[in-house]
Design an enzyme around this catalytic site. Structure first.
Site, PDB file in Angstrom:
ATOM      1  N   GLY A  74      -2.902   3.496  -3.074  1.00 14.33           N
ATOM      2  CA  GLY A  74      -2.749   2.377  -3.988  1.00 14.33           C
ATOM      3  C   GLY A  74      -2.673   1.085  -3.195  1.00 14.33           C
ATOM      4  O   GLY A  74      -2.066   1.044  -2.121  1.00 14.33           O
TER       5      GLY A  74
ATOM      6  N   CYS B 255       0.844  -1.203   0.000  1.00 12.68           N
ATOM      7  CA  CYS B 255       0.000   0.000   0.000  1.00 12.68           C
ATOM      8  C   CYS B 255       0.874   1.246   0.000  1.00 12.68           C
ATOM      9  O   CYS B 255       1.976   1.248   0.555  1.00 12.68           O
ATOM     10  CB  CYS B 255      -0.896   0.057   1.239  1.00 12.68           C
ATOM     11  N   ASP B 256       0.368   2.302  -0.625  1.00 11.91           N
ATOM     12  CA  ASP B 256       1.059   3.583  -0.560  1.00 11.91           C
ATOM     13  C   ASP B 256       0.022   4.697  -0.737  1.00 11.91           C
ATOM     14  O   ASP B 256      -0.920   4.550  -1.520  1.00 11.91           O
ATOM     15  CB  ASP B 256       2.125   3.716  -1.648  1.00 11.91           C
ATOM     16  N   SER B 257       0.205   5.774  -0.001  1.00 16.55           N
ATOM     17  CA  SER B 257      -0.734   6.892  -0.062  1.00 16.55           C
ATOM     18  C   SER B 257      -0.046   8.188  -0.465  1.00 16.55           C
ATOM     19  O   SER B 257       1.097   8.450  -0.067  1.00 16.55           O
ATOM     20  CB  SER B 257      -1.408   7.102   1.304  1.00 16.55           C
TER      21      SER B 257
END
Length: 223
Positions: free
Chosen positions: A126, A89-91
């Site tokens: 994501g 995950c990445d923000s």
């Protein structure tokens, strides 16, 4: 799988160092194994930009989520670890068409908030899921992802409040320089979309991705 038999549960590996993501999953009844990725995020974005041109903020989040999942997946395979589902995950926060991750330093965080205050941005997270389970265990080598986006409305905070908030150190450790579930909560006047996504992981989207690989929500548990 029904999720009723402990022997039938599927191991989920979270390729993220975020305590907020881990806590969100735990509160939803999922207790993943955590393996922090070693991805050089600026380098990964620079490489993709050089190859494909400028990326949309949502694409940046998905690119980094995939990079994290794949890096952790490779390491686990090389180490001979048990087959699992690996989630990266990445923000990033989109403001005026630009993507903002974690601030570089306190001055950057202050400048960021002076730009954000009284306005709205879009928090993109994501999610990338790798399935390295054997076919006999229901796996199929799937690799898929998607991005969840939530609009965030920021309060018109003054300079003194910004300085005080940045001094806590919290904005330096999170994408967009704010939290909705921590000290930054009073400075977020509202959101449109999935609240959990702002924390760092969209539970509804994760459920959909799990469904794509034939895994039910209650089939996921720690090993």
């Amino acid at each position: 799988m029904t999720g009723e038999d402990p022997e039938m549960t599927v191991l989920l590996v979270l390729a993220s160092a975020s305590p907020a993501r881990l806590e969100t999953l735990r509160r939803a009844g999922v207790h993943p194994e955590v393996v922090v990725s070693g991805v050089d995020e600026p380098a990964a974005v620079a490489e993709a930009t050089g190859r494909y041109g400028a990326l949309e903020p949502a694409d940046v989040a998905l690119l980094l989520a995939r990079a994290k999942a794949e890096e952790v997946g490779r390491r686990r395979t090389e180490a001979g670890d048990a087959p699992a589902l690996v989630l990266g995950c990445d923000s990033v926060l989109e403001l005026d068409g630009e993507a903002y991750g974690k601030p570089a330093d306190a001055a950057d965080a202050v400048a960021r908030w002076q730009r954000m205050r009284g306005r709205s941005g879009v928090l993109h997270t994501g999610h990338w899921l790798l399935d390295d389970r054997a076919e006999s265990d229901g796996g199929g080598g799937a690799t898929l992802g998607a991005t969840a986006s939530t609009t965030v409305h920021f309060a018109a905070v003054g300079d003194a409040e910004i300085e005080a908030y940045v001094a806590t150190g919290e904005p330096l450790a999170v994408a967009g320089a704010f939290t909705v579930d921590g000290l930054g909560g009073p400075f977020v006047t509202g959101i449109e979309g999935d609240h959990h996504n702002v924390v760092g992981i969209s539970l509804p989207l994760l459920r959909e991705l799990l469904g794509e690989v034939g895994v039910g929500w209650f089939d996921v548990a720690a090993g």
